[in-house]
Design an enzyme around this catalytic site. Structure first.
Site, mmCIF file in Angstrom:
data_model
loop_
_atom_site.group_PDB
_atom_site.id
_atom_site.type_symbol
_atom_site.label_atom_id
_atom_site.label_comp_id
_atom_site.label_asym_id
_atom_site.label_seq_id
_atom_site.Cartn_x
_atom_site.Cartn_y
_atom_site.Cartn_z
ATOM 1 N N ASP A 59 53.299 -1.490 28.955
ATOM 2 C CA ASP A 59 52.523 -1.958 27.802
ATOM 3 C C ASP A 59 53.291 -1.606 26.526
ATOM 4 O O ASP A 59 52.805 -0.876 25.671
ATOM 5 C CB ASP A 59 51.121 -1.314 27.791
ATOM 6 C CG ASP A 59 50.288 -1.777 26.599
ATOM 7 O OD1 ASP A 59 50.632 -2.812 26.000
ATOM 8 O OD2 ASP A 59 49.306 -1.087 26.257
ATOM 9 N N ASN B 81 44.552 8.245 23.856
ATOM 10 C CA ASN B 81 43.395 7.781 24.626
ATOM 11 C C ASN B 81 43.709 7.825 26.126
ATOM 12 O O ASN B 81 42.834 8.073 26.941
ATOM 13 C CB ASN B 81 43.031 6.354 24.221
ATOM 14 C CG ASN B 81 41.877 5.822 25.031
ATOM 15 O OD1 ASN B 81 40.753 6.311 24.901
ATOM 16 N ND2 ASN B 81 42.145 4.871 25.922
ATOM 17 N N HIS B 82 44.981 7.560 26.433
ATOM 18 C CA HIS B 82 45.372 7.451 27.839
ATOM 19 C C HIS B 82 46.825 7.851 27.982
ATOM 20 O O HIS B 82 47.565 7.914 27.000
ATOM 21 C CB HIS B 82 45.194 5.993 28.295
ATOM 22 C CG HIS B 82 45.818 5.016 27.336
ATOM 23 N ND1 HIS B 82 45.106 4.409 26.332
ATOM 24 C CD2 HIS B 82 47.082 4.587 27.188
ATOM 25 C CE1 HIS B 82 45.898 3.633 25.625
ATOM 26 N NE2 HIS B 82 47.112 3.727 26.117
ATOM 27 N N ASP C 266 42.427 6.878 31.242
ATOM 28 C CA ASP C 266 41.961 7.558 30.020
ATOM 29 C C ASP C 266 41.968 9.067 30.207
ATOM 30 O O ASP C 266 41.519 9.578 31.250
ATOM 31 C CB ASP C 266 40.528 7.125 29.694
ATOM 32 C CG ASP C 266 40.499 5.864 28.852
ATOM 33 O OD1 ASP C 266 41.366 4.999 29.073
ATOM 34 O OD2 ASP C 266 39.615 5.746 27.992
ATOM 35 N N ASP D 168 46.387 5.665 17.863
ATOM 36 C CA ASP D 168 46.089 4.487 18.680
ATOM 37 C C ASP D 168 44.633 4.511 19.151
ATOM 38 O O ASP D 168 44.118 5.558 19.558
ATOM 39 C CB ASP D 168 47.036 4.508 19.899
ATOM 40 C CG ASP D 168 46.963 3.248 20.734
ATOM 41 O OD1 ASP D 168 47.224 2.175 20.173
ATOM 42 O OD2 ASP D 168 46.652 3.338 21.931
ATOM 43 N N GLU E 40 35.042 8.080 22.126
ATOM 44 C CA GLU E 40 33.834 7.739 22.886
ATOM 45 C C GLU E 40 33.658 8.638 24.114
ATOM 46 O O GLU E 40 34.622 9.119 24.702
ATOM 47 C CB GLU E 40 33.877 6.270 23.325
ATOM 48 C CG GLU E 40 34.839 6.037 24.473
ATOM 49 C CD GLU E 40 34.968 4.583 24.880
ATOM 50 O OE1 GLU E 40 34.389 3.706 24.231
ATOM 51 O OE2 GLU E 40 35.687 4.330 25.853
ATOM 52 N N GLU F 37 43.942 3.286 14.073
ATOM 53 C CA GLU F 37 43.696 1.931 14.556
ATOM 54 C C GLU F 37 42.252 1.918 15.038
ATOM 55 O O GLU F 37 41.937 2.410 16.119
ATOM 56 C CB GLU F 37 44.625 1.599 15.727
ATOM 57 C CG GLU F 37 44.499 0.157 16.157
ATOM 58 C CD GLU F 37 44.649 -0.078 17.655
ATOM 59 O OE1 GLU F 37 44.767 -1.252 18.029
ATOM 60 O OE2 GLU F 37 44.616 0.876 18.450
ATOM 61 N N HIS G 105 51.859 -5.945 15.908
ATOM 62 C CA HIS G 105 52.526 -6.176 17.201
ATOM 63 C C HIS G 105 51.561 -6.723 18.252
ATOM 64 O O HIS G 105 51.964 -7.037 19.362
ATOM 65 C CB HIS G 105 53.140 -4.869 17.704
ATOM 66 C CG HIS G 105 52.113 -3.797 17.931
ATOM 67 N ND1 HIS G 105 51.420 -3.205 16.887
ATOM 68 C CD2 HIS G 105 51.638 -3.239 19.051
ATOM 69 C CE1 HIS G 105 50.573 -2.324 17.390
ATOM 70 N NE2 HIS G 105 50.670 -2.317 18.703
HETATM 71 C C1 NOJ Z 1 46.526 -0.523 20.819
HETATM 72 C C2 NOJ Z 1 47.947 -0.981 20.680
HETATM 73 O O1 NOJ Z 1 48.102 -1.541 19.404
HETATM 74 C C3 NOJ Z 1 48.204 -1.983 21.774
HETATM 75 O O2 NOJ Z 1 49.469 -2.570 21.623
HETATM 76 C C4 NOJ Z 1 48.066 -1.305 23.107
HETATM 77 O O3 NOJ Z 1 48.184 -2.249 24.136
HETATM 78 C C5 NOJ Z 1 46.701 -0.609 23.218
HETATM 79 N N1 NOJ Z 1 46.380 0.140 22.059
HETATM 80 C C6 NOJ Z 1 46.707 0.313 24.400
HETATM 81 O O4 NOJ Z 1 47.468 1.442 24.082
#
Ligand code: NOJ
Length: 562
Positions: free
Chosen positions: A77, A119-120, A187, A217, A224, A260, A325
């Site tokens: 990712d 988060n993960h 997570d 992020d 949560e 974010e 992005h």
């Molecule tokens: C937000 C990021 O902007 C995105 O690119 C990503 O796939 C998710 N978080 C998961 O980390």
């Protein structure tokens, strides 16, 4: 005529008396190491390459570089699946290359903020591999498990069409684990104090290496509660944010958290935590209404969105952006509004993503230079800090043949040389393909060409960046929307330390005249900040300001002397 008519009286409340909030008048530039510049010729961008290009960023007027994740990762990712928080992915160089890059950036007066993905982790992270061993393993509780398959295992999906569930069975642990995002991103259990302590260690580590802050992020998901079957009753634990902020401020007083968090505006204040949470948040809400305004040529909903996200906390600041992005997320517009934006900027199915967004770059979406200038100028003029995306200063294109969001992640186009000057590797080894066909092909559109051409988008952007920085009123001041009498025209006025800036944008294709009949304009001359022009008021004080089709004008007010 008295000076106080077109300047801010000293006794007027300032939002802040402190200029130390450096992030309020900064230009942030986001880039992914992978696709920016390859320094060692293996086809993947790296710290050495980025270090070579720091003078370019400095010349553009960038104050802050926001680096996407660069840590070791299986890279499923775009690096948002980290397998070691304390390292550098070997494709990008070494810890030494990172330190050298930090030194060179700081040497040029540029700050660096990095992604904080808490988060993960990746499912390949040793913590998760340990956690899978079973309940006796100390890392087991670092993740979120359920013995039974939760009823809502197919709900709460972030990437519809690609992701199938939020709980996945792990054969080793013989349990289901929770993942808000893809299944390879389990997570972390933020309810576990040991996890929070470790994440503070991560923050402390990077602060000690000199970073000026973090782009946090997926903030709402970090906060949560995650319990099986609990998606309907999720609680947001703001105390996690408060702890993080306290720790950060203690370690480095001027470091910032840029969140974010695509949240309802009513929730925003809680994320800023009355000054004890995030310093900055991306204004996703205004972003969506900005594109709606460009499509509809009606600034009404955008004006409303600006008012809804008004933030009076002295330290709080919005980050405004056009593209990033990810996909352009339109999830907070009404169905009708979203369809209108799709129709204008992403009409084909292949341009759309996750039932809510558009996976295109700015330039192909807006298609022509006047629209691009208008959008950029508008973004620079909004109450907050501008965040630019690499390549958008050139008007780079996208590649819709690539999967999902990769469409907007093609290598930076430096020159017309082979591989666009991005890498000396063989073209087949490039991390993502280059754009080599059509109007956005690197042979036509690249830094080298635009540097030499005075009227290029790059040189225009440089001038706009300088103008924005010369208007601290925007970052620090108080703002009000101006009644322009025309739905297609957005007028915004800033006041800071006795100075006033007025900015007008005409979103329609027709030239028009805006009548300004009220103070402070009626008592002032309008000094155009982009041309050698100063507008005097008519005898009765009215100003008649001409705006071309898609025109924009930036003014500073100056008192009229009798
Ligand atoms: C937000 C990021 O902007 C995105 O690119 C990503 O796939 C998710 N978080 C998961 O980390």
């Amino acid at each position: 005529m008295s000076t106080t008519q077109c300047t801010t009286p000293a006794q007027l409340r300032y939002r802040t008396m402190i200029d130390d909030y450096w992030y309020k008048n900064a230009i942030i530039y986001s880039l992914d190491l992978e696709t920016f510049m390859d320094g060692n010729g293996d086809g993947v961008g790296d710290f050495r390459g980025l270090s070579e290009r720091l003078d370019y960023l400095h010349g553009l007027g960038v104050d802050v570089i926001w680096l996407a994740p660069f840590q070791p990762t299986p890279n499923r990712d775009n690096g948002y699946d980290i397998s070691d928080y304390y390292g550098v992915d070997p494709r990008h160089g070494s810890g030494g290359d990172f330190a050298e890059f930090m030194h060179l950036a700081n040497d040029r007066g540029m700050k660096v903020i990095i992604d904080l993905v808490i988060n993960h982790t990746s499912d390949q992270h040793p913590w998760f591999q340990q956690a899978r061993q079973g309940e006796d393993n100390p890392y087991h509780d670092w993740y979120v498990w359920s013995k039974e398959k939760p009823e809502d295992a197919e709900e709460g999906i972030i990437f519809p069409g690609v992701q199938e569930r939020t709980w996945t069975y792990d054969r080793k642990a013989q349990k289901y684990y929770f993942h808000r995002f893809y299944e390879f991103q389990p997570d972390l259990n933020m309810g576990n104090p040991a996890v929070r302590e470790e994440l503070h260690r991560v923050v402390g580590y990077y602060l000690s290496l000199g970073v000026a802050g973090f782009r946090v992020d997926a903030v709402p998901f970090v906060l949560e509660t995650q319990v099986p079957g609990g998606l309907d009753n999720v609680k947001i634990r703001f105390e996690i944010l408060e702890d993080l902020r306290q720790f950060l401020s203690w370690r480095r007083g001027d470091a910032v958290l840029l969140g974010e968090a695509n949240v309802d505006p009513k929730q925003a204040k809680k994320y800023f935590g009355d000054g004890g949470g995030l310093h900055m948040m991306f204004n996703f809400y205004v972003n969506q209404f900005l594109f709606h305004a460009l499509a509809s040529k009606d600034t009404g909903p955008l004006r409303k969105a600006l008012e809804q996200t008004r933030m009076d906390l002295p330290m709080a600041q919005w980050g405004h952006f056009l593209r990033n992005h990810d996909e352009l997320d339109l999830g907070r517009l009404s169905e009708e509004q979203r369809q209108l934006v799709f129709e204008h900027f992403g009409p084909k199915k292949e341009m759309q993503l996750y039932d809510r967004g558009i996976r295109r770059r700015l330039a192909p979406m807006l298609s022509d230079r006047p629209q691009i200038e208008l959008a950029y100028s508008l973004m620079f003029s909004l109450p907050g800090t501008p965040v630019m995306r690499y390549g958008d200063e050139l008007g780079m294109g996208d590649d819709l043949s690539l999967k999902e969001r990769d469409a907007v992640r093609t290598p930076m186009q430096w020159s017309e040389d082979s591989n666009a000057g991005f890498s000396s590797a063989s073209t087949k080894d490039l991390v993502h393909p280059l754009i080599d066909k059509g109007p956005y092909a690197f042979r036509l559109l690249n830094v080298e060409e635009q540097m030499r051409r005075d009227d290029s988008l790059l040189n225009w952007t440089k001038r706009m960046v300088r103008l924005r920085k010369e208007c601290p009123e925007i970052g620090y001041g108080e703002w009000e929307l101006v009644d322009t009498g025309q739905p297609a025209v957005l007028g915004i006025r800033y006041r800071f330390r006795g100075k006033i800036v007025l900015i007008l944008h005409n979103l329609s294709d027709e030239p028009l005249v805006v009548e300004l009949k009220k103070k402070p304009e009626t008592a002032c001359r309008l000094i155009d900040l982009r041309e050698v022009v100063a507008l005097a008021p008519e005898k009765d004080g009215t100003h008649l300001v001409r705006l071309g089709s898609l025109g924009y004008r930036w003014f500073r007010l100056k008192e009229v002397r009798d």
